[in-house]
Design an enzyme around this catalytic site. Structure first.
Site, PDB file in Angstrom:
ATOM      1  N   CYS A  49       0.911  -1.176  -0.029  1.00  0.00           N
ATOM      2  CA  CYS A  49      -0.072  -0.243   0.011  1.00  0.00           C
ATOM      3  C   CYS A  49       0.942   1.323  -0.026  1.00  0.00           C
ATOM      4  O   CYS A  49       0.382   2.118  -0.806  1.00  0.00           O
ATOM      5  CB  CYS A  49      -1.040  -0.115   1.235  1.00  0.00           C
ATOM      6  N   CYS A 131      -3.316   3.161   1.987  1.00  0.00           N
ATOM      7  CA  CYS A 131      -4.186   2.549   2.974  1.00  0.00           C
ATOM      8  C   CYS A 131      -5.314   2.997   3.389  1.00  0.00           C
ATOM      9  O   CYS A 131      -5.932   3.847   2.624  1.00  0.00           O
ATOM     10  CB  CYS A 131      -3.246   1.731   4.160  1.00  0.00           C
ATOM     11  N   ASP A 132      -6.017   2.792   4.529  1.00  0.00           N
ATOM     12  CA  ASP A 132      -7.315   3.391   4.923  1.00  0.00           C
ATOM     13  C   ASP A 132      -7.459   3.927   6.091  1.00  0.00           C
ATOM     14  O   ASP A 132      -8.261   4.823   6.319  1.00  0.00           O
ATOM     15  CB  ASP A 132      -8.595   2.143   4.547  1.00  0.00           C
ATOM     16  N   LYS A 133      -6.530   3.448   7.008  1.00  0.00           N
ATOM     17  CA  LYS A 133      -6.791   4.229   8.336  1.00  0.00           C
ATOM     18  C   LYS A 133      -5.797   5.575   8.106  1.00  0.00           C
ATOM     19  O   LYS A 133      -6.245   6.461   8.825  1.00  0.00           O
ATOM     20  CB  LYS A 133      -6.080   3.393   9.533  1.00  0.00           C
ATOM     21  N   CYS A 200      -5.371  -1.655  -1.738  1.00  0.00           N
ATOM     22  CA  CYS A 200      -6.102  -2.506  -2.221  1.00  0.00           C
ATOM     23  C   CYS A 200      -7.245  -2.031  -3.450  1.00  0.00           C
ATOM     24  O   CYS A 200      -7.662  -0.848  -3.201  1.00  0.00           O
ATOM     25  CB  CYS A 200      -7.162  -3.203  -1.103  1.00  0.00           C
ATOM     26  N   GLU A 466     -10.074  -5.858  12.650  1.00  0.00           N
ATOM     27  CA  GLU A 466     -11.018  -6.400  11.288  1.00  0.00           C
ATOM     28  C   GLU A 466     -10.909  -7.919  11.212  1.00  0.00           C
ATOM     29  O   GLU A 466      -9.973  -8.439  11.441  1.00  0.00           O
ATOM     30  CB  GLU A 466     -10.705  -5.334  10.235  1.00  0.00           C
ATOM     31  N   SER A 494     -13.038  -6.034   7.316  1.00  0.00           N
ATOM     32  CA  SER A 494     -12.612  -5.439   6.276  1.00  0.00           C
ATOM     33  C   SER A 494     -13.602  -5.077   5.191  1.00  0.00           C
ATOM     34  O   SER A 494     -14.504  -5.725   5.107  1.00  0.00           O
ATOM     35  CB  SER A 494     -11.490  -6.387   5.314  1.00  0.00           C
TER      36      SER A 494
END
Length: 617
Positions: A49, A131-133, A200, A466, A494
């Site tokens: 990522c 990434c997502d956080k 992702c 998650e 997720s």
């Protein structure tokens, strides 16, 4: 150096000494050291990522430096060196104890970036996120700092290919093959699922939140969907970002001028329309808090309105993984997320008047991009959607009195005949026990089981991991045996999880929520007609009182904490255990479990209520 700048340096030579040295080392003019400071920030971590972030940060930094100077057409800023925040890898750590640090990456990013923005006194920031956080932590930090800032996604990874079948692969493919009996197949998929760099690629949490940041106004819409290795990210976007930031600084346009009630509502509606990750309802309360709204579910949108929009108003427009066929690369190929935004704008479901970081309103930005119509395959129109109802649903009931439980309806593959699921509770006191059972005794799971995983919430785990690993195994098991096995938990999922899986059940077990009192064999009912999640046994007051009393005794005998909670054996985990707010407030870390809000906004109501247009009122 002349005039007032000499006075400033002579009066504070100690403060000026390193600043002059930095300017020389970076190749900028020391005469600019008392001008507004600007800089680039990025995110780093231990997965693919983050591998593309540094090159984008360097490209933006170099372009920013080329624009800075004392000339008539130059930007008179003080340039600071790039800084990076850190986070863990969700993909590598799912199913392990280290996954407790995943959501905490959002908090660590917020804290470390806050330190950099505030202590450095940045008057303008460009952030590259992956990434997502970390993107959510970055957004929260720039909202708290509230000086001109703009965000760019690093971009997604391109799909892999199964060399034998030619099937497109992603990281979820690898998790879902975990239960395959042939180790050669498992190895082949693992080796081919994630080639290249980028976050992702499906409509998982990363792309849900990048789309959110674009729609809420702090990322140009056309920068969301291109792949991490797309040359535009190095050759075109840096100049655009610097120009937008300079314009924001000149006009005084700040993040809180952009991220307002209706722009947040817009972003939530788009998250529904893309069949987005359940994590969005965990992140949006934190974003709203940082934007000055004390409680998202009161000040921006109620759970009842959220469900009304998802059930009756907002359809799913994207045929995207994990519930469909395509990736974000395909969405970029047919026009980008702006196609989705335009379709919803044209349907009257968004407020197009909200300002964005481009200096244009949302509607103007979409028009500027010459946005095409939906192609009808990757992206569908509102009139003929991919799925008729929005992708997310909030649940209340006696197992979720916080009204915090979340179901990704777009990912449900069966079990909701007449919008009802009735199953038997099968309780696991943590994710590790469930994974062990799925590994060693998969045949023990039966049709209509409702798996319950508890003591895995923000305080209980701690860190609210998650559960992509067990949900992927359950999905494969259900497909192979043509059965329905559901799962509910006080943890989270997720964006790649599919199936009848319900997360964020609150209050969590560690805090004495009703999920702690469920026993094996209890009847569990999911009712989407009433949006409730109930345990029949707990409807009896005597049963509830007896089970609660037994739970209270176990907690008292263990010094005030249930023994099934995870071990908080580091300072960060200890901090999470004792300062985490409930999932309904974002699951973040805040003193005394009270959500701290910087400069709370006054009550506001724009009058733009997209749902009212469809109520028949």
């Amino acid at each position: 150096m002349k005039g007032s700048k000499i006075v400033l340096i002579d009066r504070h030579p100690g403060r000026s000494a390193q600043t002059i040295g930095v300017a020389r080392e970076l190749g900028t003019d020391p005469e600019l050291i008392h001008e507004p400071s600007v800089g680039v920030v990025g995110t780093k971590g231990d997965s693919q990522c983050y591998l593309g972030v540094a090159s984008k940060v360097d490209a933006i930094h170099e372009h920013l430096k080329s624009r800075i100077g004392n000339g008539p057409d130059q930007l008179k800023y003080r340039l600071v060196q790039p800084e990076f925040t850190i986070a863990t890898s969700d993909g590598i750590r799912n199913g392990t104890r280290e996954m407790r640090y995943s959501l905490l990456g959002r908090e660590v990013t917020n804290d470390s970036l806050c330190e950099h923005l505030e202590a450095t006194g940045l008057a303008g920031t460009i952030a590259v996120v992956a990434c997502d956080k970390p993107p959510v932590g970055t957004l929260a930090a720039v909202l708290e700092h509230n000086e001109p800032a703009i965000i760019m996604s690093d971009g997604t990874i391109r799909p892999g290919r199964d060399p034998e079948t030619g099937e497109a692969l992603d990281i979820v493919s690898a998790y879902q093959v975990a239960g395959h009996p042939d180790p050669a197949v498992r190895h082949r998929i693992a080796c081919n699922a994630c080639p290249g760099i980028g976050s992702c690629g499906g409509m998982f949490t990363y792309n849900t939140m990048q789309t959110f940041i674009g729609v809420v106004g702090l990322q140009p819409l056309h920068m969301v969907a291109p792949a991490s290795d797309d040359p535009r990210r190095l050759e075109e976007f840096p100049a655009e970002l610097v120009s937008h930031l300079a314009a924001m600084m000149t006009s005084g346009l700040k993040p809180r001028d952009i991220v307002k009630r209706d722009s947040i509502r817009n972003a939530v509606i788009v998250a529904m329309a893309i069949g987005g990750s359940t994590n969005v309802v965990l992140h949006v309360p934190e974003i709203a808090r940082a934007a000055g709204y004390e409680h998202f579910w009161r000040d921006v949108m109620t759970p009842e309105e959220f469900n009304h929009l998802s059930k009756n108003v907002v359809p799913v427009l994207t045929n995207a993984r994990p519930y469909g066929a395509y990736s974000m690369i395909d969405i970029d190929r047919v026009g980008g997320v702006q196609v989705i935004v335009k379709e919803l704008l044209d349907a009257g479901l968004l407020n197009g008047d909200m300002m964005t970081c481009t200096g244009r309103t949302l509607a103007e930005q979409v028009a500027d991009l010459n946005t095409p119509a939906p192609d009808g395959d990757v992206i569908h129109g509102v009139a003929e959607p991919f799925k008729p109802t929005g992708g997310l649903r909030m649940l209340g009931g006696n197992l979720s009195p916080d009204f915090s439980a979340i179901l990704k309806l777009a990912g449900v593959e069966g079990g909701l005949e007449d919008n009802l699921f009735k199953g038997r509770a099968r309780v696991f006191e943590g994710e590790a026990d469930l994974i062990k059972a799925l590994d060693e005794a998969p045949d023990s799971f039966q049709d209509k089981d409702m798996i319950i995983v508890r003591y895995s919430g923000p305080s209980g785990a701690p860190g609210m991991p998650e559960m992509l690993d067990p949900t992927s195994r359950i999905t494969t098991l259900c497909r192979e045996r043509d059965i329905v096995v559901a799962l509910m938990t006080d943890a989270r999922f997720s964006g790649g999880s599919v199936g009848l899986v319900i997360g964020h059940v609150g209050p969590e077990a560690a805090l004495g929520g009703p999920i702690a009192f469920v026993e094996d064999g209890d009847a569990i009912i999911v009712d989407l007609n009433s949006n409730t999640l109930n345990c029949s046994a707990l409807e009896d007051p005597e049963v509830l009182a007896t089970r609660k009393a037994a739970w209270d005794k176990v907690v008292a005998d263990n010094g005030g904490q249930h023994p099934n909670c995870g071990v908080a054996d580091t300072r960060l985990l200890h901090r999470a255990r004792h300062t985490a707010v409930p999932a309904v407030r974002g699951g973040g870390m805040h003193p005394n479990r009270e959500v701290w809000v910087r400069e709370p906004r006054q009550a506001e109501k724009s009058g733009f209520e997209p749902s009212n247009r469809h109520r028949g009122t």
